[in-house]
Design a protein around this motif. Structure first.
Motif, PDB file in Angstrom:
ATOM      1  N   UNK A  45       0.830  -1.197   0.000  1.00 53.58           N
ATOM      2  CA  UNK A  45       0.000   0.000   0.000  1.00 53.58           C
ATOM      3  C   UNK A  45       0.867   1.250   0.000  1.00 53.58           C
ATOM      4  N   UNK A  46       0.470   2.231  -0.806  1.00 47.01           N
ATOM      5  CA  UNK A  46       1.157   3.516  -0.873  1.00 47.01           C
ATOM      6  C   UNK A  46       0.684   4.367   0.300  1.00 47.01           C
ATOM      7  N   UNK A  47       1.598   4.651   1.236  1.00 47.40           N
ATOM      8  CA  UNK A  47       1.224   5.394   2.438  1.00 47.40           C
ATOM      9  C   UNK A  47       0.698   6.788   2.115  1.00 47.40           C
ATOM     10  N   UNK A  48       1.087   7.336   0.962  1.00 45.09           N
ATOM     11  CA  UNK A  48       0.652   8.690   0.607  1.00 45.09           C
ATOM     12  C   UNK A  48      -0.664   8.706  -0.163  1.00 45.09           C
ATOM     13  N   UNK A  49      -1.200   7.519  -0.485  1.00 45.96           N
ATOM     14  CA  UNK A  49      -2.433   7.461  -1.274  1.00 45.96           C
ATOM     15  C   UNK A  49      -3.622   7.897  -0.436  1.00 45.96           C
ATOM     16  N   UNK A  50      -4.477   8.780  -0.941  1.00 50.60           N
ATOM     17  CA  UNK A  50      -5.661   9.207  -0.195  1.00 50.60           C
ATOM     18  C   UNK A  50      -6.685   8.087  -0.088  1.00 50.60           C
ATOM     19  N   UNK A  51      -7.518   8.150   0.938  1.00 50.64           N
ATOM     20  CA  UNK A  51      -8.560   7.151   1.122  1.00 50.64           C
ATOM     21  C   UNK A  51      -9.504   7.153  -0.080  1.00 50.64           C
ATOM     22  N   UNK A  52      -9.874   5.966  -0.526  1.00 48.67           N
ATOM     23  CA  UNK A  52     -10.814   5.857  -1.631  1.00 48.67           C
ATOM     24  C   UNK A  52     -10.172   5.840  -2.999  1.00 48.67           C
ATOM     25  N   UNK A  53      -8.855   5.978  -3.085  1.00 43.49           N
ATOM     26  CA  UNK A  53      -8.192   5.957  -4.391  1.00 43.49           C
ATOM     27  C   UNK A  53      -8.319   4.570  -5.007  1.00 43.49           C
ATOM     28  N   UNK A  54      -8.546   4.511  -6.315  1.00 49.37           N
ATOM     29  CA  UNK A  54      -8.762   3.239  -6.993  1.00 49.37           C
ATOM     30  C   UNK A  54      -7.494   2.397  -7.061  1.00 49.37           C
ATOM     31  N   UNK A  55      -6.340   3.034  -7.067  1.00 48.00           N
ATOM     32  CA  UNK A  55      -5.071   2.299  -7.148  1.00 48.00           C
ATOM     33  C   UNK A  55      -4.169   2.711  -5.982  1.00 48.00           C
ATOM     34  N   UNK A  56      -4.498   2.260  -4.768  1.00 51.90           N
ATOM     35  CA  UNK A  56      -3.742   2.707  -3.592  1.00 51.90           C
ATOM     36  C   UNK A  56      -2.465   1.912  -3.338  1.00 51.90           C
TER      37      UNK A  56
ATOM     38  N   UNK B  99      -7.379  -4.725  -6.175  1.00 51.13           N
ATOM     39  CA  UNK B  99      -7.706  -6.117  -6.512  1.00 51.13           C
ATOM     40  C   UNK B  99      -6.442  -6.940  -6.728  1.00 51.13           C
ATOM     41  N   UNK B 100      -5.399  -6.312  -7.272  1.00 51.00           N
ATOM     42  CA  UNK B 100      -4.145  -7.027  -7.495  1.00 51.00           C
ATOM     43  C   UNK B 100      -3.525  -7.426  -6.158  1.00 51.00           C
ATOM     44  N   UNK B 101      -3.554  -6.496  -5.182  1.00 48.96           N
ATOM     45  CA  UNK B 101      -3.035  -6.832  -3.858  1.00 48.96           C
ATOM     46  C   UNK B 101      -3.884  -7.912  -3.194  1.00 48.96           C
ATOM     47  N   UNK B 102      -5.193  -7.828  -3.335  1.00 51.68           N
ATOM     48  CA  UNK B 102      -6.077  -8.818  -2.718  1.00 51.68           C
ATOM     49  C   UNK B 102      -5.791 -10.217  -3.257  1.00 51.68           C
ATOM     50  N   UNK B 103      -5.480 -10.300  -4.550  1.00 52.85           N
ATOM     51  CA  UNK B 103      -5.123 -11.601  -5.131  1.00 52.85           C
ATOM     52  C   UNK B 103      -3.841 -12.136  -4.494  1.00 52.85           C
ATOM     53  N   UNK B 104      -2.851 -11.245  -4.320  1.00 53.22           N
ATOM     54  CA  UNK B 104      -1.601 -11.696  -3.700  1.00 53.22           C
ATOM     55  C   UNK B 104      -1.830 -12.089  -2.242  1.00 53.22           C
ATOM     56  N   UNK B 105      -2.632 -11.306  -1.503  1.00 57.79           N
ATOM     57  CA  UNK B 105      -2.896 -11.614  -0.096  1.00 57.79           C
ATOM     58  C   UNK B 105      -3.556 -12.984   0.047  1.00 57.79           C
ATOM     59  N   UNK B 106      -4.469 -13.311  -0.879  1.00 57.27           N
ATOM     60  CA  UNK B 106      -5.110 -14.628  -0.849  1.00 57.27           C
ATOM     61  C   UNK B 106      -4.088 -15.727  -1.127  1.00 57.27           C
ATOM     62  N   UNK B 107      -3.189 -15.471  -2.068  1.00 58.24           N
ATOM     63  CA  UNK B 107      -2.118 -16.426  -2.374  1.00 58.24           C
ATOM     64  C   UNK B 107      -1.202 -16.609  -1.163  1.00 58.24           C
TER      65      UNK B 107
END
Length: 314
Positions: free
Chosen positions: A215-226, A251-259
């Motif tokens: 996760x990008x610590x500087x990404x604002x809440x609700x950003x589509x690509x955080x 979604x890309x991170x969620x796939x990795x987290x599931x893996x």
């Protein structure tokens, strides 16, 4: 008697020499990951030798009762001195008390790894310690054993203590069962995994690589690509691959987290400087360094390499 001890030590040193020369070599032990518990939980054993601190504690608890326990009480009963060890057997417990213990154990189970079989070195030194009247290595480490009810019968498996604060909840529950004094039971919410970094410096026999997904610590809440991902690695006989840091969807991170959950990444043992290893980052700002077995390291590398190649093609 002294001569016997000298003989035992001499035999032990002879075995050490044989191992060093390669005449005797420890057999490699494979490590398999469980898809889930082997059966229904029917008992828990926890042991924590206290050594000179006089904090020895052991408990064996079943769904119906404390089968056996011994401990040094926090507040000794009247007439009992501080040095006296308290023992109990067959003390009934309530269904609610067992349910509390069972819930924490099952929460921790994905992070619990079976203790490996003792190596030849371990058995050798333990044998020398016994014969020479010494103290065995590891005697001061705590252990947890789960008793599972399976189709094949009862199965007991010893596990390493998981690297998770909820183990303190379990220990407090077990101590309160044995010595009920109204302890405050600490409760912990497991931190949410939000990043991984895996890297290695190049050597004569291995290529350098780095993978950083999180996760990008500087990404604002609700950003589509955080989340962001960058990678640099080489494959045998191919030119180096470099993916500059770029934003990727959640979604890309969620796939990795599931893996990662599927292969038991968070259940890997804590690392100091061992390699291969990786660093896991959590939403609460904490991080953990994990030592990876060869199989897990290879699986993660393959996943992250393929991900980088896929993003470069887009």
């Amino acid at each position: 008697m002294l001569g016997g001890k000298k003989t035992a030590v001499a035999c032990g040193l002879a075995l050490v020499s044989l191992v060093a020369m390669g005449c005797l070599s420890p057999q490699p032990s494979g490590e398999e990951k469980d898809a889930g518990p082997p059966g229904a939980l029917s008992g828990v054993m926890y042991s924590c030798p206290g050594g000179m601190t006089r904090d020895d504690f052991f408990i064996w608890v079943s769904p119906e009762a404390i089968v056996e326990t011994f401990y040094y009480p926090e507040s000794p009963p009247e007439g009992m001195g501080w040095p006296d060890l308290c023992t109990k057997e067959d003390v009934p417990i309530t269904a609610e008390q067992w349910a509390d213990v069972e819930q924490v154990v099952m929460e921790l189970y994905p992070l619990m790894r079976p203790e490996p079989e003792p190596s030849l070195w371990d058995r050798l030194w333990d044998g020398i310690g016994r014969l020479s009247g010494g103290v065995l290595d590891g005697v001061y480490s705590s252990s947890i054993t789960c008793i599972w009810k399976t189709e094949a019968g009862e199965q007991r498996i010893a596990y390493s203590k998981p690297d998770d604060d909820r183990i303190f909840t379990l220990v407090a529950l077990l101590r309160e069962l044995a010595d009920p004094i109204g302890r405050d039971i600490p409760r912990y919410t497991p931190p949410v995994l939000c990043g991984i970094r895996m890297e290695q410096s190049g050597t004569l026999f291995s290529k350098a690589y780095v993978f950083a997904l999180g996760r990008d610590a500087s990404a604002p809440e609700g950003e589509e690509a955080p989340y962001t991902y960058r990678a640099r690695f080489s494959r045998f006989g191919q030119p180096p691959v470099r993916l500059r840091q770029q934003k990727v969807p959640a979604a890309l991170w969620e796939d990795f987290a599931a893996f990662a959950a599927k292969i038991g990444l968070e259940g890997q043992t804590t690392a100091l400087w061992e390699k291969p290893c990786c660093t896991l980052y959590y939403a609460d700002g904490s991080h953990k360094r994990k030592k990876l077995d060869k199989e897990t390291a290879a699986q993660i590398r393959e996943y992250l390499e393929n991900l980088a190649l896929q993003l470069l093609e887009e």
